[in-house]
Design a protein around this motif. Structure first.
Motif, PDB file in Angstrom:
ATOM      1  N   UNK A  73       0.882  -0.836  -0.040  1.00  0.00           N
ATOM      2  CA  UNK A  73       0.005  -0.453   0.051  1.00  0.00           C
ATOM      3  C   UNK A  73       0.891   1.336   0.056  1.00  0.00           C
ATOM      4  N   UNK A  74       0.602   2.183  -1.001  1.00  0.00           N
ATOM      5  CA  UNK A  74       0.898   3.286  -0.442  1.00  0.00           C
ATOM      6  C   UNK A  74       0.035   4.472  -0.827  1.00  0.00           C
ATOM      7  N   UNK A  75       0.164   5.738   0.619  1.00  0.00           N
ATOM      8  CA  UNK A  75      -0.998   6.556   1.476  1.00  0.00           C
ATOM      9  C   UNK A  75      -0.436   7.561   0.575  1.00  0.00           C
ATOM     10  N   UNK A  76      -1.381   8.169   0.729  1.00  0.00           N
ATOM     11  CA  UNK A  76      -1.584   9.731   0.955  1.00  0.00           C
ATOM     12  C   UNK A  76      -1.323  10.206   1.807  1.00  0.00           C
ATOM     13  N   UNK A  77      -0.911  10.520   3.498  1.00  0.00           N
ATOM     14  CA  UNK A  77      -1.843  11.109   3.968  1.00  0.00           C
ATOM     15  C   UNK A  77      -2.560  12.379   4.121  1.00  0.00           C
ATOM     16  N   UNK A  78      -3.929  12.945   4.647  1.00  0.00           N
ATOM     17  CA  UNK A  78      -4.144  14.277   4.673  1.00  0.00           C
ATOM     18  C   UNK A  78      -2.657  15.182   5.760  1.00  0.00           C
ATOM     19  N   UNK A  98       3.921  -4.254   2.354  1.00  0.00           N
ATOM     20  CA  UNK A  98       4.200  -3.272   2.844  1.00  0.00           C
ATOM     21  C   UNK A  98       4.126  -2.212   2.580  1.00  0.00           C
ATOM     22  N   UNK A  99       4.175  -1.028   3.499  1.00  0.00           N
ATOM     23  CA  UNK A  99       3.289   0.120   3.262  1.00  0.00           C
ATOM     24  C   UNK A  99       4.249   0.875   3.031  1.00  0.00           C
ATOM     25  N   UNK A 100       3.943   2.447   2.425  1.00  0.00           N
ATOM     26  CA  UNK A 100       4.856   3.433   2.838  1.00  0.00           C
ATOM     27  C   UNK A 100       3.803   4.778   2.979  1.00  0.00           C
ATOM     28  N   UNK A 101       4.394   5.990   3.567  1.00  0.00           N
ATOM     29  CA  UNK A 101       3.183   6.745   3.753  1.00  0.00           C
ATOM     30  C   UNK A 101       3.771   8.006   3.319  1.00  0.00           C
ATOM     31  N   UNK A 102       2.962   8.562   2.234  1.00  0.00           N
ATOM     32  CA  UNK A 102       3.668  10.158   2.050  1.00  0.00           C
ATOM     33  C   UNK A 102       3.757  11.128   2.753  1.00  0.00           C
ATOM     34  N   UNK A 103       4.511  11.383   3.443  1.00  0.00           N
ATOM     35  CA  UNK A 103       3.534  12.737   4.606  1.00  0.00           C
ATOM     36  C   UNK A 103       3.465  13.809   3.894  1.00  0.00           C
ATOM     37  N   UNK A 104       2.212  14.758   4.660  1.00  0.00           N
ATOM     38  CA  UNK A 104       2.014  15.694   4.150  1.00  0.00           C
ATOM     39  C   UNK A 104       3.319  17.157   5.118  1.00  0.00           C
TER      40      UNK A 104
END
Length: 352
Positions: A73-78, A98-104
């Motif tokens: 998962x790739x997650x664009x965070x608010x 596997x997970x990646x958080x795209x931080x604001x």
């Protein structure tokens, strides 16, 4: 421990969830102690309570059998609510995704503080701030993409060649009979409204009162709760001042503090300032739905005076019903929006 979406043994997953829960409790202790754990200075009492709730929810997270091909998962965070990664994380832990958080850009420290506390057993979890182009490139390496946000989320999705699920924009409402609107309930409504400066999808923006509504009952409630849930460091006072000045012209009745406002209106306003509660008189739930119009499909939560009222809101997008004062504490396994559950996430289903 396996990686790449092959589900680990249930007891091993429970053990990892318990360890992650302990890390969240450690974050909560630091919040209570007064440590700054994010780039934004949040409402400490609220953040402490939410972290305790999330830590506890990990113990009851459901374990449906994996039935899809999503292994990453790739997650664009608010940028408005810091705890979203903690709400997504159990899916990754249980199914070893596997997970990646795209931080604001405005909040990176919160996730980094959390990640530093995790052991090497959680090496499948990563996150950082990335430029727009780099984020799009990295997202293509993952099976499924979550995007939390408003209009920009749709523009991002258009540029991706991956299954995408957009979450947002959403808001929450309340519905109560005037006979049930006590001073104690008014405090709970103020809590729901002022949480995260009314910026979160579970923050209560509109209150429908069945019968005659005298909003003076909220004066002491908002004075008290606003002293506990003070504006966050990213609170935009200019927007608040401008917005409330616009709202005054359309208000039938209003009360206002230094950083909050309660406005009685007849219809949905065009401008929604932070830390502002809109109150509308109705004769029935059907009246409330008529006022909402198509906005009924942008609802996230609904706080109700009586739970038997839920049946009137079936034809809406409400994914979480609660008592007043409980909107920020959804149940374990809640996947943000109506129709979204663990199984269709694991299948990469975007249209649910």
């Amino acid at each position: 421990m396996c990686w790449g979406g092959l589900r680990m043994k249930k007891e091993d997953a429970r053990l990892l969830l318990a360890k992650a829960s302990e890390v969240i409790l450690e974050l909560a202790k630091r919040v209570k102690k007064g440590d700054r754990i994010g780039d934004i200075e949040y409402q400490r009492e609220l953040l402490y309570m939410v972290l305790l709730h999330i830590a506890d929810s990990y113990n009851g997270f459901p374990f449906p059998e994996k039935s899809g091909d999503v292994n990453s998962l790739f997650v664009f965070l608010p940028g408005n609510v810091p705890v979203v990664p903690l709400q997504v994380l159990p899916i990754s832990i249980v199914y070893n995704l596997k997970i990646f958080f795209k931080l604001p850009h405005n909040e990176q420290l919160f996730f980094h503080n959390f990640r530093k506390l995790l052991s090497n057993q959680f090496d499948f979890i990563d996150g950082n701030y990335l430029s727009h182009d780099e984020a799009l490139r990295r997202a293509e390496e993952y099976d499924f993409v979550f995007i939390f946000g408003g209009k920009t989320a749709y523009r991002i999705a258009e540029k991706l060649n991956k299954p995408v699920r957009i979450f947002g924009p959403r808001f929450s409402i309340g519905y109560i009979n005037k006979l049930d609107l006590t001073e104690e309930i008014a405090k709970k409504i103020a809590f729901d409204n002022l949480a995260f400066d009314t910026a979160g999808c579970l923050s209560l923006r509109f209150l429908f009162v069945q019968g005659r509504a005298d909003i003076s009952i909220f004066r002491e409630a908002f004075k008290y709760i606003s002293s506990r849930l003070q504006p966050q460091s990213n609170f935009d006072r200019d927007i608040f001042e401008y917005g409330t000045s616009v709202i005054l012209m359309d208000s039938e009745q209003f009360i206002r503090g230094a950083d909050w406002m309660v406005s009685k209106v007849k219809d949905i306003p065009t401008f929604w300032p932070p830390r502002t509660l809109f109150v509308m008189e109705v004769n029935s739930p059907e009246d409330a739905l008529a006022i909402l119009g198509d906005l009924r499909y942008n609802l996230q939560g609904a706080a109700l005076g009586k739970m038997e009222l839920k049946k009137y809101f079936n034809d809406t997008s409400v994914s979480y019903f609660s008592e007043f004062g409980k909107l920020q504490f959804p149940p374990s396994g809640w996947m943000f929006e109506k129709g979204v559950n663990i199984n269709n996430i694991l299948k990469g289903v975007k249209d649910v």
